[in-house]
Motif scaffolding. Structure first.
Motif, PDB file in Angstrom:
ATOM      1  N   LEU A 135      -3.014   2.967  -2.447  1.00 46.29           N
ATOM      2  CA  LEU A 135      -3.814   2.006  -1.447  1.00 46.29           C
ATOM      3  C   LEU A 135      -3.683   1.958   0.393  1.00 46.29           C
ATOM      4  CD1 LEU A 135      -2.800  -1.272  -3.199  1.00 46.29           C
ATOM      5  CD2 LEU A 135      -4.967   0.274  -3.267  1.00 46.29           C
ATOM      6  N   ILE A 136      -2.836   2.582   1.216  1.00 50.52           N
ATOM      7  CA  ILE A 136      -2.328   2.717   2.456  1.00 50.52           C
ATOM      8  C   ILE A 136      -3.074   4.068   3.163  1.00 50.52           C
ATOM      9  CG2 ILE A 136      -1.138   3.486   4.278  1.00 50.52           C
ATOM     10  CD1 ILE A 136      -1.218   0.852   2.952  1.00 50.52           C
ATOM     11  N   ALA A 187      -0.752  -1.058   7.383  1.00 48.68           N
ATOM     12  CA  ALA A 187       0.259  -0.705   6.831  1.00 48.68           C
ATOM     13  C   ALA A 187       1.612  -1.490   6.806  1.00 48.68           C
ATOM     14  CB  ALA A 187       0.500   0.452   6.634  1.00 48.68           C
ATOM     15  N   PHE A 234       1.342   0.700  -3.922  1.00 47.40           N
ATOM     16  CA  PHE A 234       1.190  -0.142  -2.842  1.00 47.40           C
ATOM     17  C   PHE A 234       0.919   1.470  -1.969  1.00 47.40           C
ATOM     18  CE2 PHE A 234       2.108  -3.045  -5.739  1.00 47.40           C
ATOM     19  CZ  PHE A 234       1.225  -4.161  -6.043  1.00 47.40           C
ATOM     20  N   GLU A 235       2.057   1.939  -1.631  1.00 50.24           N
ATOM     21  CA  GLU A 235       2.004   2.506  -0.137  1.00 50.24           C
ATOM     22  C   GLU A 235       1.577   3.977  -0.972  1.00 50.24           C
ATOM     23  OE1 GLU A 235       5.600   4.156   2.870  1.00 50.24           O
ATOM     24  OE2 GLU A 235       6.394   2.972   0.926  1.00 50.24           O
ATOM     25  N   GLN A 295      -9.748  -2.993   0.457  1.00 47.50           N
ATOM     26  CA  GLN A 295      -9.870  -4.380   0.426  1.00 47.50           C
ATOM     27  C   GLN A 295     -10.983  -5.611  -0.499  1.00 47.50           C
ATOM     28  OE1 GLN A 295      -8.033  -6.691   3.783  1.00 47.50           O
ATOM     29  NE2 GLN A 295      -8.273  -4.136   4.234  1.00 47.50           N
ATOM     30  N   TYR A 299       1.304  -5.058   5.459  1.00 49.87           N
ATOM     31  CA  TYR A 299       0.458  -5.636   4.638  1.00 49.87           C
ATOM     32  C   TYR A 299       1.400  -5.084   2.983  1.00 49.87           C
ATOM     33  CZ  TYR A 299      -1.336  -4.537   0.129  1.00 49.87           C
ATOM     34  OH  TYR A 299      -1.723  -4.156  -1.319  1.00 49.87           O
ATOM     35  N   LEU A 300       2.248  -3.780   3.355  1.00 54.07           N
ATOM     36  CA  LEU A 300       3.519  -3.556   2.574  1.00 54.07           C
ATOM     37  C   LEU A 300       4.529  -4.424   2.681  1.00 54.07           C
ATOM     38  CD1 LEU A 300       3.826  -0.210   3.042  1.00 54.07           C
ATOM     39  CD2 LEU A 300       2.056  -0.693   0.578  1.00 54.07           C
ATOM     40  N   ASP A 360      -9.392  -3.897   9.165  1.00 53.24           N
ATOM     41  CA  ASP A 360      -8.395  -2.906   8.007  1.00 53.24           C
ATOM     42  C   ASP A 360      -7.433  -3.013   8.732  1.00 53.24           C
ATOM     43  OD1 ASP A 360      -9.793  -0.948   7.326  1.00 53.24           O
ATOM     44  OD2 ASP A 360      -9.621   0.569   9.007  1.00 53.24           O
ATOM     45  N   PRO A 378      -5.641   8.107  -0.152  1.00 53.60           N
ATOM     46  CA  PRO A 378      -6.224   7.102   0.447  1.00 53.60           C
ATOM     47  C   PRO A 378      -6.705   7.717   1.644  1.00 53.60           C
ATOM     48  CG  PRO A 378      -4.717   6.159  -0.457  1.00 53.60           C
ATOM     49  CD  PRO A 378      -3.822   7.697  -0.338  1.00 53.60           C
ATOM     50  N   TYR A 417      -4.436  -0.195   5.707  1.00 57.68           N
ATOM     51  CA  TYR A 417      -4.986  -0.850   4.274  1.00 57.68           C
ATOM     52  C   TYR A 417      -6.474  -1.081   4.647  1.00 57.68           C
ATOM     53  CZ  TYR A 417      -5.897  -3.306  -0.298  1.00 57.68           C
ATOM     54  OH  TYR A 417      -6.335  -3.509  -1.447  1.00 57.68           O
TER      55      TYR A 417
END
Length: 414
Positions: A239-240, A309, A235-236, A260, A312-313, A306, A6, A255
């Motif tokens: 998407l990060i 991270a 996800f980590e 998004q 979001y996680l 943004d 990412p 993220y």
């Protein structure tokens, strides 16, 4: 670094954005000139089509700067007031914005509108603010884009969010009412619970939780299923990304906003394509009012932040995968959050019949969690024929939902 990293995706996106910016900028400046030229050549279909094409090209990209609220007047029960937006308190991550009315209307309840940290700026709640202003002294959490926040300011996680709500309420003082929309319903309920357990002198008079994921086990939506079909490690890993060096928040893990919006739009890609076709058609046919209506929506929709991270996680894991608040496991600064401690702050929950993000029952679950709150301090409203966005914006929000919230707030303002 893997080609599928990412972090590299962010660099590639930024390079593409830089390459296309001159074209989009030129289209943005050309469109008004072409529209103006139509006054002299009203029958020119070619000019209309050229202007329409410029409008479409100008929108073909994201902006990472907050759009203006553009709220200058509001109609109140005593007449029209001018509105002045002012920053009254700030942290590195958020500015508390007040919408001050003139002439002032003494005695109005103070309402803190807690905006989501979910990719879009707080201006997405422009319609919510405009309506609340009719009868209240309104403040909004105007979250900053973390790609513009230096690493030295530290991390922003779920605890930081809760801490901000407590700090803002403390700054506003007694007689404050909270209104939280969608994602922040969880940290808002947690903040009130912490204040209640601590016997905080400025506990909010009421909290209104609107279309939020208090308990995602209830009637799971497609969004809930997407969050649970992959482990948090996925996800980590996928998407990060990392903020490029050119920005103040360089090297901050995030993220990214462009990922998004890709996810948002992919859920209804055909509808978005049709909207752009309609916008082009309206401008090409000379219907600038309809064309600008669609354009204004996408000006807001394509303004992205943004996400930190860590925030979001944690939200994915604790709210959507493991249901910490609903199961009595959510912690704040190492202590368990206890909604049953809430006894003074009245609770109003709102859900939409057609909400495909937070379905019926997910927000209502807050009533069971606040088990020691007197029944007369609890109310719930299920709005027929609205989806997620319609809960806090649009005609049904203004005519059917808002009057109930207003009456509830005023009833507990004494």
């Amino acid at each position: 670094m893997s080609p599928n990293s990412p972090a590299l995706h962010y660099q590639a996106y930024q390079a593409l954005a830089d390459l296309t910016t001159p074209m989009r900028s030129m289209a943005r400046h050309m469109a008004p000139w072409l529209h103006h030229s139509l006054f002299w050549f009203p029958e020119s279909k070619s000019l209309r089509k050229a202007a329409a094409a410029c409008e479409v090209v100008a929108l073909a990209g994201l902006t990472h700067a907050r759009p203006p609220f553009d709220i200058h007047t509001v109609d109140t029960p005593t007449g029209t007031c001018s509105v002045h937006e002012e920053a009254v308190f700030a942290t590195p991550f958020c500015t508390l914005q007040r919408f001050r009315k003139e002439p002032a209307r003494p005695g109005e309840p103070k309402v803190l509108l807690v905006a989501p940290v979910s990719g879009h700026f707080a201006t997405l709640l422009r319609g919510t603010v405009q309506t609340l202003l009719q009868d209240h002294d309104v403040y909004v959490t105007d979250w900053h884009n973390v790609r513009d926040i230096p690493l030295v300011e530290g991390a922003f996680d779920l605890d930081t969010f809760i801490e901000h709500i407590i700090g803002f309420v403390d700054w506003l003082g007694p007689h404050t009412h909270l209104v939280a929309v969608c994602q922040p319903t969880v940290p808002t309920l947690a903040a009130v619970a912490v204040m209640a357990e601590d016997g905080h002198p400025h506990q909010p008079r009421s909290m209104t939780l609107m279309a939020g994921p208090i308990d995602c086990r209830i009637n799971p939506t497609e969004v809930n299923r997407l969050a649970t079909e992959k482990p948090i490690e996925w996800f980590e890993k996928k998407l990060i990304g990392v903020v490029p060096l050119r920005y103040k928040g360089a090297l901050r893990r995030v993220y990214p906003g462009f990922l998004q919006i890709s996810a948002f739009m992919s859920m209804n890609m055909d509808r978005h394509k049709e909207s752009f076709r309609k916008m082009y058609g309206h401008f090409a046919e000379g219907d600038r009012v309809s064309g600008h209506s669609i354009k204004e929506f996408y000006d807001e929709y394509l303004a992205m932040m943004d996400l930190p991270a860590e925030f979001y996680l944690q939200t994915v894991r604790k709210v959507f995968q493991e249901y910490h608040l609903a199961q009595g496991q959510l912690e704040y600064r190492g202590r368990v959050v206890k909604p049953e401690a809430i006894r003074r702050t009245a609770l109003f929950t709102v859900e939409g019949e057609r909400d495909d993000i937070c379905s019926i029952g997910q927000t209502l679950a807050a009533h069971d969690l606040c088990s020691k709150l007197a029944p007369y301090r609890k109310q719930h409203h299920l709005q027929a024929a609205v989806g997620h966005y319609g809960v806090f914006n649009g005609k049904r929000w203004e005519r059917q939902i808002y009057p109930r919230i207003r009456d509830f707030i005023h009833a507990f303002d004494e």
